[in-house]
Design a protein around this motif. Structure first.
Motif, short mmCIF file in Angstrom:
data_model
loop_
_atom_site.label_atom_id
_atom_site.label_comp_id
_atom_site.label_asym_id
_atom_site.label_seq_id
_atom_site.Cartn_x
_atom_site.Cartn_y
_atom_site.Cartn_z
N GLY A 14 35.37 29.15 31.10
CA GLY A 14 37.11 29.10 30.66
C GLY A 14 38.01 29.09 31.77
O GLY A 14 37.70 28.89 32.97
N LEU A 15 38.87 29.80 31.48
CA LEU A 15 40.10 29.78 32.58
C LEU A 15 40.35 31.45 32.73
O LEU A 15 40.71 32.02 31.48
N VAL A 16 40.51 31.95 33.95
CA VAL A 16 40.54 33.38 34.12
C VAL A 16 41.63 33.50 35.33
O VAL A 16 41.66 32.67 36.09
N GLN A 17 42.26 34.63 35.38
CA GLN A 17 42.87 34.78 36.57
C GLN A 17 42.18 35.45 37.77
O GLN A 17 41.17 35.92 37.51
N GLY A 57 40.33 37.70 40.23
CA GLY A 57 40.11 39.09 40.01
C GLY A 57 39.34 39.12 38.62
O GLY A 57 38.89 40.34 38.58
N GLY A 58 39.39 38.25 37.87
CA GLY A 58 38.90 38.34 36.46
C GLY A 58 37.36 38.25 36.43
O GLY A 58 36.57 37.94 37.64
N SER A 59 36.59 38.17 35.07
CA SER A 59 35.29 37.94 35.23
C SER A 59 34.98 37.00 34.06
O SER A 59 35.82 36.90 33.14
N LEU A 60 33.78 36.52 34.35
CA LEU A 60 33.20 35.36 33.09
C LEU A 60 31.79 35.65 33.30
O LEU A 60 31.14 36.10 34.14
#
Length: 119
Positions: free
Chosen positions: A10-13, A15-18
């Motif tokens: 997916g798409l995250v900013q 500093g984010g997590s997946l």
């Protein structure tokens, strides 16, 4: 033959997590190693993390301390938890499995899942 099905991209900013998942069609105990590779546009496919049948792990330097590879033997699934994501982590991530039978090594790949890190 081993089928690998990935999910979780997916798409995250920044500093984010997946968390990526890879479900295998065969018991993980019959796979000598599983892991994740990634390929950014214009680049070659490079290893990200590997986990062996006895749960030894190895990571490429750029993800150490941020990514964690793990396995759930009951679900025949390998995970890649990605934290503190950076724009340079943007790539298509491929699940990988290796089976060694005597002198014969076979490698299998998933279809890939897109990971994008952008503000």
């Amino acid at each position: 033959q081993v089928q690998l099905v990935e999910s979780g991209g997916g798409l995250v900013q920044p500093g984010g997590s997946l968390r990526l998942s890879c479900a295998a069609s065969r018991s993980l105990f019959r796979l000598n190693a599983m892991g994740w590779y990634r390929q950014a546009p214009g680049n070659q496919r490079d290893v990200v993390a590997i986990i062996t049948s006895d749960s030894r792990t190895n990571y490429t330097d750029s993800v150490k301390g941020r990514f964690t590879i793990s396995r759930d033997n009951a679900k025949n699934t390998v995970y890649l938890q990605m934290n503190s994501l950076k724009p340079e982590d943007t790539a298509v991530y491929y699940c990988y499995a290796r089976v060694v039978m005597g002198l014969v090594t076979r490698e299998y790949w998933g279809q890939g899942t897109q990971v994008g890190v952008s503000s």
